[in-house]
Write an enzyme that holds these catalytic residues in place. Structure first.
Site, mmCIF file in Angstrom:
data_model
loop_
_atom_site.group_PDB
_atom_site.id
_atom_site.type_symbol
_atom_site.label_atom_id
_atom_site.label_comp_id
_atom_site.label_asym_id
_atom_site.label_seq_id
_atom_site.Cartn_x
_atom_site.Cartn_y
_atom_site.Cartn_z
ATOM 1 N N GLU A 64 32.867 31.124 38.484
ATOM 2 C CA GLU A 64 32.818 31.456 37.059
ATOM 3 C C GLU A 64 32.060 30.439 36.214
ATOM 4 O O GLU A 64 31.254 30.795 35.361
ATOM 5 C CB GLU A 64 34.236 31.596 36.487
ATOM 6 N N HIS B 70 47.813 36.008 36.038
ATOM 7 C CA HIS B 70 46.865 37.086 35.795
ATOM 8 C C HIS B 70 47.213 37.912 34.566
ATOM 9 O O HIS B 70 46.736 39.036 34.432
ATOM 10 C CB HIS B 70 46.808 38.012 37.023
#
Lengths: 390, 366
Positions: B95, B164
């Site tokens: 990322e 998450h």
């Protein structure tokens, strides 16, 4: 006690480039138009051939490089003095000693190539085309600064020059992104993404090596290895100090960063490699900084003064070039002395302006938040204070 | 007589009957009844990206699984097949690296859409979003633009547990130099994403995974290729007089449900869909509070330093304060990391009963 890079540079003293040929001579006292020299060896990683050790320079180019390096040296010295007299605040990372890197690389690039570096950026800002007065005025926070005083030392931008970045290593993926845009638009240009020996261990640098290699991005990764990441010598920070090999599957070159002609030649090779679509390449330049990491660091608590003095005496890039040019009869001591005086006058004048130009009016603090946006209210420091971002 | 006639035939018969009757009594142009188009949020996002990529060569998409996999949540389905490797790029699971590359590409003049598989993973890249993207135009005194969109699902999903499930509206909404949008409906999703892509500033577009499959009616206007929802303008989803409910993303649906429940008790709520977190549409909020005198904020994210907290502060400092008949209350996710077990998860996220209860408290009703 000496850092690894310093040892490396010192080792090259044994094979200090001295050989030269005079290409066109008419008489003993005549100045020649061109001269050829031999550089120190380059180290190669995953490359069968590398840059040439035989380098030729024209008189005009040689004097240009001399002038550029001298300008950077004077400008950085002036910045150091301005900092000591508290006219420059915050961070100020000087490039003195590393001039051959910026000047040498720029010599092999075009203004249509792109460059991004970290915070030791004043030299690069200059070679990318920003006049010294606008660099110094940015350092002193004036509105004539290249970022109107809003950026400061670490955030100077120019055409095809993306700063000036404060977060160690963040500029490396940015550089690969710029290269991606160049490839995307079918351009023949390359992006040079610079980082130091300290940043070379950042995870995002390795993430970038991977994507650059996967996608054949035209990016030259340049590690300006000056032997120290702030106060930490390279062998205390890196399990491997062969930064030109750290890209593993990315080919690499190490060159003598104190020799402007070697840097130029290595950059020429690297740029050609990228332009021909072969993907990224790493160029490590072994260089040295005379000052500390920044103006808050005297630079003597982690390295001996003798090391700094020895570098200045024996490996200085500007002195080195001057000696070469004189011995090759390509320039005279007098004309280089004149260049010294011209540069000093230019920088002195720039310093005066940087000290006396006004700062932006306070209302301007609310501007430049968004581009192409109708004016909107921006909150100030209390609920009753608003500015307009126009 | 109606017995075995199918519903569709019934409708046709009724239309015919209507036409016959109207044609007997007056002349008019024949008009067929419009069948409203339906579109899922997923398809709306897909359409937005497709239209913008068709319109502008410099727009491209990168992220994990966006190309050959058609998108982890199928939002980018078909785009790689249509536009190819150059414009739809699968990235490695890095990322920080690919967000940085996307920002660099934007600096050099392209218009990247950088997808985070969820915004939880954007934390690894947050330095690039904030320090490289958001602040650069300012630091360069207007010299260097960063026309990038960061998008992906935000907030809780179902059963994906603590790492998450975080909502990042407050974190990104905090930063000057960024625009932050949070669509609820398909119209929001399409219009806001198109606006975000066309915007020359860095925009964070926070979607919601649980909404991807929800279908909404789309007007003709919303179906057109030039349909844009302006960034910075809230939408009043439902008008009301007793209490204002303000929300963003999936929680807007919650507010609409609660409003329907409360309506049965003759309590009429005004439901505001923020659409944009930053810059927030204060004007719409304040006008509504002046009308209803009561305000409840609703969000899925954590309470401390959240979107609701900011709204409360804004209202306190505005002249709407003098119109309040109650303190402003916040309905939020519980102040805990998201648990996995279904009962616990359900209790962690706000439900209609939370909104109904809080509205009644605001109105001093039992």
């Amino acid at each position: 006690m000496l850092s690894c890079a310093a040892r490396l540079v010192r080792a090259q003293i044994q094979s200090k480039p001295t050989a030269c040929w005079v290409v066109a001579a008419r008489g003993y006292a005549d100045i020649v138009d061109e001269a050829t020299f031999t550089t120190n060896e380059y180290a190669l990683h995953k490359l069968d051939e590398g840059p040439s050790q035989t380098v030729t320079v024209t008189r005009d180019d040689a004097l240009k490089y001399y002038r550029q390096m001298q300008t950077i040296r004077r400008m950085e010295t002036a910045a150091g003095n301005l900092y000591k007299s508290k006219v420059i605040r915050g961070f100020c990372h000087l490039y003195s000693g590393q001039e051959a890197c910026a000047v040498g690389m720029e010599a092999a690039l075009t203004p249509d190539d792109h460059v991004i570096t970290a915070y030791r950026a004043h030299g690069w800002t200059y070679t990318r085309g920003v006049p010294p007065v606008n660099i110094l005025a940015e350092l002193t926070g004036r509105k004539t600064g290249c970022a109107k005083g809003k950026g400061g030392s670490m955030h100077m931008y120019g055409k095809n020059f993306y700063g000036g970045n404060g977060i160690v290593g963040a500029q490396v993926p940015l550089g690969a992104g710029i290269a991606l845009a160049l490839k995307y638009t079918g351009s023949n240009n390359v992006c040079v993404a610079l980082y130091g020996d300290g940043a070379a261990n950042q995870g995002q640098v390795f993430e970038t090596y991977n994507m650059a290699k996967l996608w054949d991005l035209p990016v030259i990764f340049v590690c300006e290895n000056n032997g120290y990441g702030m106060g930490t010598a390279v062998e205390r920070a890196s399990a491997s100090t062969d930064y030109y090999t750290r890209g593993d599957y990315v080919p690499g070159i190490r060159a003598d960063g104190m020799d402007v002609l070697a840097v130029r030649e290595a950059t020429r090779f690297a740029a050609e490699w990228c332009r021909s679509g072969k993907g990224p390449v790493i160029l490590e330049v072994a260089t040295y900084r005379y000052s500390g990491h920044s103006m808050s660091d005297p630079g003597t608590s982690y390295r001996p003064r003798e090391e700094i003095q020895e570098m200045r005496k024996t490996r200085d890039p500007i002195t080195g070039l001057r000696e070469k040019l004189i011995s090759a009869n390509i320039a005279t001591a007098e004309e280089m002395k004149q260049i010294d005086l011209d540069v000093r006058a230019e920088i002195d004048k720039a310093v005066e302006q940087a000290k006396t130009d006004p700062e932006l009016p306070v209302e301007e603090m609310y501007t430049d938040i968004f581009v192409d946006e109708p004016p909107f209210k921006v909150r100030g420091t209390n609920p009753f204070m608003y500015g307009m971002s126009k | 007589m109606v017995g075995n006639i199918s519903r569709r035939n019934m409708a046709a018969l009724q239309t015919l009957a209507r036409r016959c009757s109207t044609s007997i009594f007056k002349r008019h142009f024949s008009v067929s009844s419009p069948v409203a188009a339906q579109m899922t949020v997923r398809d709306a996002l897909n359409t937005a990206m497709n239209e913008e990529m068709k319109r502008d060569e410099s727009v491209f998409l990168l992220g994990e699984e966006v190309a050959e996999y058609d998108g982890a949540y199928k939002v980018s389905r078909g785009l790689w097949r249509k536009y190819g490797d150059k414009r739809v790029m699968d990235t490695p699971i890095t990322e920080m690296g690919f967000a940085g590359i996307a920002v660099g590409a934007a600096m050099a003049g392209l218009k990247p859409i950088c997808e985070f598989m969820t915004f939880n993973f954007s934390m690894q890249a947050i330095d690039q979003v904030i320090n490289s993207a958001a602040k650069t135009f300012y630091m360069s005194a207007g010299k260097q633009t960063v026309p990038i969109v960061f998008r992906g699902p935000n907030g809780a999903a179902a059963g994906v547990a603590a790492q998450h499930s975080q909502c990042f509206a407050a974190w990104y909404g905090h930063c000057p130099g960024l625009k932050v949008v949070s669509p609820y409906s398909s119209e929001d999703a399409k219009g806001l994403l198109k606006s975000a892509i066309r915007d020359p500033n860095p925009v964070v577009c926070m979607e919601n995974e649980l909404m991807y499959g929800t279908a909404f009616e789309m007007s003709d206007e919303a179906m057109s290729e030039e349909f844009l929802v302006p960034i910075g303008k809230a939408k009043i989803e439902r008008e009301g007089t007793h209490c204002t409910l303000v929300s963003h993303s999936k929680s807007v649906g919650l507010c609409l449900e609660a409003a329907q429940i409360l309506e049965k008790e003759n309590i009429f709520c005004e439901v505001i869909n923020l659409r944009t977190i930053r810059p927030m549409d204060e004007e719409t909020l304040i006008n509504s509070v002046k009308k209803t005198n009561h305000l409840v904020t609703v969000e899925g994210g954590w309470p401390q330093f959240g979107v609701g907290a900011e709204i409360v502060a804004k209202v306190m400092e505005s002249d709407a304060f003098d119109y309040l008949d109650s303190p402003v209350y916040r309905v939020t996710g519980a102040d805990i990391p998201m648990p996995y077990a279904a009962t616990l998860e359900r209790a962690t996220l706000p439900g209609t009963q939370d909104v109904v209860l809080t509205v009644k408290k605001s109105l001093h009703i039992q």
